[in-house]
Design a protein around this motif. Structure first.
Motif, mmCIF file in Angstrom:
data_model
loop_
_atom_site.group_PDB
_atom_site.id
_atom_site.type_symbol
_atom_site.label_atom_id
_atom_site.label_comp_id
_atom_site.label_asym_id
_atom_site.label_seq_id
_atom_site.Cartn_x
_atom_site.Cartn_y
_atom_site.Cartn_z
ATOM 1 N N GLU A 27 79.017 11.013 88.663
ATOM 2 C CA GLU A 27 79.257 9.813 88.190
ATOM 3 C C GLU A 27 80.785 9.511 87.642
ATOM 4 N N SER A 28 81.305 10.389 87.080
ATOM 5 C CA SER A 28 82.707 10.046 86.313
ATOM 6 C C SER A 28 83.800 10.052 87.404
ATOM 7 N N MET A 29 83.864 10.779 88.453
ATOM 8 C CA MET A 29 84.546 11.101 89.438
ATOM 9 C C MET A 29 85.057 9.989 90.614
ATOM 10 N N GLN A 30 84.316 8.837 90.642
ATOM 11 C CA GLN A 30 84.418 8.053 91.680
ATOM 12 C C GLN A 30 84.650 8.430 92.933
ATOM 13 N N ILE A 31 83.573 9.293 93.437
ATOM 14 C CA ILE A 31 83.748 10.081 94.653
ATOM 15 C C ILE A 31 83.368 9.130 95.672
ATOM 16 N N ASP A 32 83.938 9.055 96.913
ATOM 17 C CA ASP A 32 83.659 8.246 98.100
ATOM 18 C C ASP A 32 82.560 9.006 98.986
ATOM 19 N N CYS A 33 82.679 10.203 99.084
ATOM 20 C CA CYS A 33 81.776 11.155 99.908
ATOM 21 C C CYS A 33 82.090 12.390 99.221
ATOM 22 N N MET A 34 80.693 13.065 99.080
ATOM 23 C CA MET A 34 80.824 14.587 98.712
ATOM 24 C C MET A 34 79.762 15.436 99.547
ATOM 25 N N GLY A 35 80.599 16.379 100.231
ATOM 26 C CA GLY A 35 79.882 17.290 101.032
ATOM 27 C C GLY A 35 79.302 18.619 100.083
ATOM 28 N N VAL A 36 78.049 19.054 100.321
ATOM 29 C CA VAL A 36 77.584 19.984 99.453
ATOM 30 C C VAL A 36 76.894 21.261 100.354
ATOM 31 N N GLN A 37 76.755 22.823 99.913
ATOM 32 C CA GLN A 37 76.423 23.541 100.597
ATOM 33 C C GLN A 37 75.509 24.492 99.857
ATOM 34 N N GLU A 38 74.648 25.270 100.368
ATOM 35 C CA GLU A 38 73.627 25.934 99.571
ATOM 36 C C GLU A 38 72.729 25.198 98.480
ATOM 37 N N LEU A 39 72.042 24.174 99.291
ATOM 38 C CA LEU A 39 71.184 23.186 98.590
ATOM 39 C C LEU A 39 70.265 24.221 97.922
ATOM 40 N N LYS A 40 69.603 25.291 98.812
ATOM 41 C CA LYS A 40 68.435 26.101 98.368
ATOM 42 C C LYS A 40 67.158 25.156 97.780
ATOM 43 N N ALA A 41 66.862 24.237 98.652
ATOM 44 C CA ALA A 41 65.976 23.272 98.508
ATOM 45 C C ALA A 41 65.465 22.712 99.764
ATOM 46 N N GLN A 42 64.094 22.313 99.818
ATOM 47 C CA GLN A 42 63.586 21.682 101.157
ATOM 48 C C GLN A 42 63.621 20.079 100.699
ATOM 49 N N ALA A 43 63.002 19.252 101.823
ATOM 50 C CA ALA A 43 63.183 18.114 101.671
ATOM 51 C C ALA A 43 62.086 17.338 100.685
ATOM 52 N N GLY A 44 61.302 18.209 100.431
ATOM 53 C CA GLY A 44 60.361 17.801 99.228
ATOM 54 C C GLY A 44 60.820 17.903 97.846
ATOM 55 N N ASP A 45 61.760 18.842 97.885
ATOM 56 C CA ASP A 45 62.179 19.179 96.400
ATOM 57 C C ASP A 45 63.544 18.237 96.128
ATOM 58 N N CYS A 62 68.142 21.012 105.694
ATOM 59 C CA CYS A 62 67.527 21.987 104.923
ATOM 60 C C CYS A 62 67.281 23.412 106.122
ATOM 61 N N ALA A 63 67.349 24.456 105.378
ATOM 62 C CA ALA A 63 66.943 25.467 106.021
ATOM 63 C C ALA A 63 65.290 25.735 106.346
ATOM 64 N N GLN A 64 64.869 26.346 107.278
ATOM 65 C CA GLN A 64 63.393 26.732 107.564
ATOM 66 C C GLN A 64 63.009 27.436 106.599
ATOM 67 N N LYS A 65 63.714 28.431 105.986
ATOM 68 C CA LYS A 65 63.531 29.316 104.944
ATOM 69 C C LYS A 65 63.563 28.530 103.662
ATOM 70 N N LYS A 66 62.395 28.744 102.863
ATOM 71 C CA LYS A 66 62.638 28.368 101.215
ATOM 72 C C LYS A 66 63.637 28.757 100.628
ATOM 73 N N GLY A 67 64.209 27.908 99.825
ATOM 74 C CA GLY A 67 65.231 28.491 98.862
ATOM 75 C C GLY A 67 66.466 29.280 99.553
ATOM 76 N N TYR A 68 66.648 28.859 100.445
ATOM 77 C CA TYR A 68 67.979 29.346 101.258
ATOM 78 C C TYR A 68 68.774 28.147 102.110
ATOM 79 N N SER A 69 70.003 28.555 101.949
ATOM 80 C CA SER A 69 71.229 27.691 102.464
ATOM 81 C C SER A 69 70.859 26.124 102.267
ATOM 82 N N GLY A 70 70.985 25.523 103.484
ATOM 83 C CA GLY A 70 70.878 24.115 103.339
ATOM 84 C C GLY A 70 72.294 23.335 102.940
ATOM 85 N N VAL A 71 72.669 22.024 103.733
ATOM 86 C CA VAL A 71 73.816 21.595 103.275
ATOM 87 C C VAL A 71 73.376 19.949 103.448
#
Length: 269
Positions: A27-45, A62-71
């Motif tokens: 919130e404090s950074m005035q970001i226009d776009c942020m790429g994130v990796q290793e979400l370790k989450a599914q769509a429902g999360d 999201c990865a098919q495997k729960k708790g793994y990867s994801g961007v």
């Protein structure tokens, strides 16, 4: 004109990073776009909690495997197209690629342009995973060649490769370890020299050493002693890279075992 701020961060779990203060920082950074990796989450999360951060809408693979990867890619600018995965079934199942396209057909002065968040495999856990990493690298290079032939882009993410000795603290003792193997480093050299991508951090700050590290092992006292690696990048096509004005690695707070890499570009979408 305000610069376009692009951030890359391996979260090592979006819920964990949020518990460590990620959201107020964003919130404090005035970001226009942020790429994130290793979400370790599914769509429902992600639903109802992480679909938006700091006024930016999120798009996820999201990865098919729960708790793994994801961007993911968060943006405050509406993309013309969202692409999930890069067409390689083995690695698309692992949730490693999301691309936002910002094409403006009515504007002839604007080239076709994409921002990509990508999480390259790590090979450190086993020889099997190292071989998977080699397969990824072999297939991903021609994919990037084709992408560059049709558009400008910035790829942000955890590449899991330290390119040169300056990019990690203990380079001599890591020459046979995943992340600094000769074959991996050669892939980076080829991406920069043959494909013509620009390592934006190195372009702006060619002499950065320890201040450029973006990842520290959780073993021992790596963080305390700054025994780090620079494995998070913003790789851009030359036309976009020329608009980069400043780069910073944020270390005042720790949201994961990686630090946010921020680059400000002099352009508008």
């Amino acid at each position: 004109m305000r610069l376009f701020r692009l951030v890359s961060l391996n979260l090592n779990g979006i819920r964990s990073a949020a518990n460590k203060g990620l959201l107020p920082w964003a919130e404090s950074m005035q970001i226009d776009c942020m790429g994130v990796q290793e979400l370790k989450a599914q769509a429902g999360d992600l639903e109802g909690r992480f679909e938006h951060i700091a006024g930016m809408a999120g798009h996820f693979h999201c990865a098919q495997k729960k708790g793994y990867s994801g961007v993911g890619l968060y943006t405050r600018h509406e993309p013309s197209e969202v692409r999930i995965g890069w067409g390689h079934p083995e690695f698309d199942d692992e949730g490693r690629y999301v691309e936002l396209r910002f094409d403006r057909p009515g504007r002839k002065d604007r080239p076709r342009f994409s921002i990509v968040s990508c999480y390259f495999p790590s090979g450190s856990s086993s020889e099997e995973r190292q071989q998977a990493k080699f397969r990824f690298l072999a297939a991903f290079h021609p994919f990037l060649v084709a992408l560059k032939a049709e558009r400008e882009f910035i790829l942000v993410g955890d590449v899991n490769i330290a390119h040169q000795p300056v990019d990690l603290k203990n380079w001599r003792s890591n020459q046979k370890n995943s992340g600094f193997l000769p074959e991996e480093r050669a892939w980076m050299t080829r991406a920069l020299d043959e494909l013509g991508l620009v390592d934006v951090h190195r372009r702006l700050r060619p002499h950065d050493t320890g201040e450029a590290y973006t990842w520290w092992s959780n073993r021992g006292q790596a963080w305390a002693n700054n025994v780090g690696w620079r494995i998070d990048y913003q790789l851009a096509t030359p036309g976009v890279a020329a608009a980069a004005r400043q780069v910073a690695v944020y270390k005042d707070q720790r949201f994961s075992d990686h630090a946010p890499l921020t680059v400000d570009y002099d352009f508008r979408l």
